[in-house]
Motif scaffolding. Structure first.
Motif, short mmCIF file in Angstrom:
data_model
loop_
_atom_site.label_atom_id
_atom_site.label_comp_id
_atom_site.label_asym_id
_atom_site.label_seq_id
_atom_site.Cartn_x
_atom_site.Cartn_y
_atom_site.Cartn_z
N GLY A 110 14.34 7.46 -14.97
CA GLY A 110 13.85 8.44 -15.93
C GLY A 110 12.47 8.98 -15.61
N SER A 111 12.00 9.89 -16.52
CA SER A 111 10.74 10.58 -16.26
C SER A 111 9.54 9.65 -16.49
CB SER A 111 10.63 11.80 -17.17
OG SER A 111 10.61 11.38 -18.52
N ASN A 112 9.78 8.49 -17.12
CA ASN A 112 8.70 7.51 -17.28
C ASN A 112 8.82 6.38 -16.28
OD1 ASN A 112 7.40 8.72 -19.48
ND2 ASN A 112 9.01 7.94 -20.85
N GLY A 113 9.78 6.52 -15.36
CA GLY A 113 10.03 5.46 -14.40
C GLY A 113 8.98 5.39 -13.31
N ILE A 114 9.02 4.30 -12.58
CA ILE A 114 8.04 4.08 -11.52
C ILE A 114 8.10 5.19 -10.45
CG2 ILE A 114 7.37 2.50 -9.65
CD1 ILE A 114 8.20 0.19 -11.58
N PRO A 115 9.28 5.61 -9.98
CA PRO A 115 9.30 6.65 -8.94
C PRO A 115 8.67 7.97 -9.41
CG PRO A 115 11.45 5.60 -9.12
CD PRO A 115 10.64 5.12 -10.27
N LEU A 120 5.31 9.69 -7.97
CA LEU A 120 5.35 11.05 -7.44
C LEU A 120 4.23 11.89 -8.07
CD1 LEU A 120 7.01 12.90 -5.55
CD2 LEU A 120 8.26 13.66 -7.57
N GLU A 121 4.09 11.79 -9.40
CA GLU A 121 3.03 12.53 -10.09
C GLU A 121 1.66 12.16 -9.51
OE1 GLU A 121 4.98 12.85 -14.59
OE2 GLU A 121 3.56 11.27 -14.11
N GLY A 179 1.07 10.19 -13.99
CA GLY A 179 0.45 9.34 -12.98
C GLY A 179 0.63 7.87 -13.30
N LEU A 180 0.29 7.03 -12.35
CA LEU A 180 0.54 5.60 -12.49
C LEU A 180 -0.33 4.94 -13.55
CD1 LEU A 180 0.97 4.78 -8.70
CD2 LEU A 180 2.71 4.53 -10.48
N GLY A 181 -1.45 5.58 -13.89
CA GLY A 181 -2.32 5.00 -14.90
C GLY A 181 -1.63 4.91 -16.26
N ARG A 182 -0.57 5.70 -16.43
CA ARG A 182 0.14 5.67 -17.71
C ARG A 182 0.67 4.28 -18.02
NH1 ARG A 182 1.76 10.36 -20.15
NH2 ARG A 182 2.66 9.00 -21.72
#
Lengths: 241, 227
Positions: A19-24, A28-29, A171-174
Motif C-alpha cells: 500500500g501507499s503507507n508501505g515500506i517500498p 521511494l518517496e 518519506g521514511l520519517g513517517r
C-alpha cells in the motif's frame, strides 16, 4: 534488546510492505526527495564550485559560507520555511538544498584546487581555451572529490528528509513520527533502521562510483606506478573514499 | 521583537540547556578521537578500518540514532544521555579522520629530526607530533562544534529539550518569530564556540599566527570536504 527483535518483526511483517503507507512506497518517496534536492543543489553547488576552483576567486567567501551554513539548524530552517511557504514539498526541497550545497561546493573547488598547478599550466601552454581546461583537465581530475561531495550531500539529505516527515509529508520519517506519539516503538525503531540501511546502501554505491570516476590517464599512470603526480592523486582519491 | 524581550528568560534557559547538551559531546569527541586518529595514522591497516567504521557511523541519521540508542544503552527514550552519546558518536566519526590527517600532515623529516635529537616515542608525540598536528585538529573541531550545536535541536523531536523546542512550539503556534529566535540563538552559540576554538588554538599554538604551511592547509580543506 527485545525492542530490536520487535523492530525486526515489524520490518519483516508483510502487512508493512503493502500500500501507499508501505515500506517500498515510503522509501521511494524518500529517494525522490533526495534525488530532486541533489539535482537542484548540484546545479548551484557544482557550478559555483567550478567557478571558484577554476578562477581562484571568492575562495574565502566560499569557505565562510560553507562553514556558517553548517551551524544553521536545519530543523528551525525547515519549520520557518514551512510557515512562510505553506506546508508542502517546496520548503522541504529548499531547506534540504541549503544543506546539500556546502559539501557539493567544497568538494568541487577542493577537487580542482588539489590538481597540480603545473598540469593546468601545461594545458594552457598547449593552447587549450579556459573552457577546454575546465572540461578536459580540471573536471576529470577533480571528479573523485566532486563525487565525494555529492556523497556527503546525499547522506545529509537522506538523514534530514527523515525529519521533514514531521511536517505531514511522505518519506521514511513517517514511520518514526506516526508511531512516536502512539509509543509503538517497534515501528519507530523499524523506521529508523530502514533509514540507516538506506543511507548505508547509498553511501556504498557512491564509494564505488568515486573509485570508478578516476580518469583513465590517471589510472594508467597509477597502475604503471609512474611519477609523483600519480601517487599524489592516489592519496587524494583514497582520502576521498 | 517584543516577543523575544518578553520571553527572554525562557530563551536564555533553553540556550543554557542547549550549551549543556553540546559541550560534553564536543569535549568527549576530541578526547576519544585524538588517540584513535593517531592509531589510524600510524598503522595502514588500522587506518582503513578506523576510517571506514567512523565513516559508517556518520551515515547513521541523527533521528535514527536518538531513537535506537535507548534500546542499546538501556536508557529511557527521553533521557538526554541518548542525545549526548549520539552526538559524541558523530563527533568521533568526523574527528578521527581529521586527527589522522593532522598527524599525517607532520613531515616525516620533522619526526626523524625529533628522534635524532633524542625524543622517545611518547615524548615525541606530546612535544612534536601533537602540536604540529594542531592546526588540522582545530579545523576538525570547528566542524564538529558547528554540526553538534546545530544537530542537538533534532533531539527536541523526541522530547529532549533544547533550543529545538522553540522550533516545534513556533511551528505548532504558527509563529515564525519564535523559530527565528531559536535559529539566531543557535547561531550565536555556534559562533561563540567557533571563536573559542580559534582562540584556544592560537593560545596553544602561537606559531600558527604567521600562516600555516600549504600541506596543512590542504589537509584542513580535506577536513571541510569530508564533513
Amino acid at each position: 534488546m527485545s525492542l530490536f527483535a520487535a523492530a525486526f518483526a515489524w520490518l519483516f511483517d508483510a502487512a508493512n510492505w503493502a500500500g501507499s503507507n508501505g515500506i517500498p512506497m515510503r522509501t521511494l518517496e524518500h529517494l525522490i526527495y533526495t534525488v530532486v534536492t541533489l539535482i537542484a543543489a548540484g546545479i548551484v553547488g557544482v557550478a559555483v564550485g567550478l567557478y571558484i576552483g577554476h578562477t581562484g576567486k571568492l575562495r574565502g567567501a566560499a569557505v565562510l559560507v560553507t562553514g556558517s551554513l553548517r551551524a544553521l539548524p536545519t530543523l528551525g530552517l525547515l519549520f520557518l520555511f514551512a510557515l512562510w511557504l505553506g506546508i508542502g514539498l517546496t520548503p522541504v526541497i529548499i531547506v534540504l538544498a541549503v544543506l546539500a550545497v556546502p559539501p557539493l561546493l567544497a568538494g568541487t573547488y577542493a577537487g580542482i584546487e588539489a590538481i597540480e598547478r603545473s598540469t593546468i599550466d601545461s594545458a594552457r601552454a598547449m593552447g587549450m581555451t579556459e573552457w577546454q581546461i575546465l572540461a578536459r583537465v580540471e573536471i576529470p581530475l577533480a571528479m573523485p572529490l566532486i563525487v565525494s561531495g555529492v556523497r556527503s550531500a546525499a547522506l545529509q539529505v537522506i538523514a534530514t528528509a527523515t525529519i521533514a516527515a514531521y511536517l505531514p509529508l511522505g518519506g521514511l520519517g513517517r514511520f518514526v513520527f506516526d508511531n512516536l506519539s502512539l509509543r509503538r516503538w517497534d515501528a519507530v525503531i523499524g523506521g529508523a533502521i530502514i533509514v540507516t540501511v538506506l543511507a548505508l546502501i547509498v553511501d556504498g554505491l557512491f564509494a564505488l562510483l568515486e573509485r570508478s570516476v578516476v580518469s583513465k590517464g590517471v589510472r594508467a599512470a597509477r597502475s604503471r606506478g609512474l611519477g609523483e603526480a600519480a601517487t599524489k592523486r592516489k592519496s587524494v582519491a583514497v582520502d576521498a573514499a | 521583537m517584543s516577543w523575544v524581550v518578553a520571553n527572554f528568560a525562557q530563551i536564555w534557559e533553553l540556550t543554557l540547556t542547549h550549551v549543556g547538551l553540546s559541550v560534553p559531546p564536543i569535549v568527549l569527541g576530541f578526547i576519544l578521537s585524538v588517540p584513535l586518529g593517531w592509531v589510524a595514522h600510524r598503522y595502514a591497516v588500522s587506518r582503513s578500518i578506523l576510517l571506514t567504521v567512523s565513516g559508517l557511523l556518520y551515515t547513521i541519521p541523527s533521528l535514527s540514532l536518538f531513537l535506537v540508542l535507548p534500546a542499546i544503552l538501556g536508557t529511557t527514550q527521553l533521557d538526554p544521555a541518548n542525545v549526548v552519546v549520539a552526538m559524541t558518536i558523530y563527533a568521533i566519526a568526523l574527528m578521527v579522520r581529521s586527527a589522522a590527517d593532522g598527524f599525517s600532515s607532520v613531515e616525516p623529516s620533522v619526526r626523524q629530526s625529533a628522534t635524532a635529537v633524542g625524543y622517545s616515542g611518547w615524548g615525541r608525540f606530546w612535544a612534536v607530533e601533537l602540536p604540529l598536528a594542531g592546526p588540522v585538529l582545530v579545523a576538525g573541531m570547528r566542524v564538529v562544534s558547528a554540526s553538534t550545536v546545530s544537530l542537538i535541536s533534532v533531539g527536541s523531536l523526541i522530547g529532549v529539550s533544547s533550543l529545538g523546542y522553540l522550533f516545534i512550539d513556533g511551528l505548532n503556534r504558527q509563529f515564525p518569530t519564535e523559530i527565528l529566535a531559536g535559529i539566531v540563538a543557535t547561531i550565536v552559540i555556534a559562533v561563540v564556540f567557533d571563536v573559542a576554538l580559534v582562540l584556544i588554538g592560537r593560545l596553544l599554538m602561537p606559531w600558527t599566527r604567521s600562516g600555516a604551511q600549504v600541506k596543512r592547509r590542504r589537509a584542513a580543506t580535506r577536513t571541510e570536504v569530508a564533513a
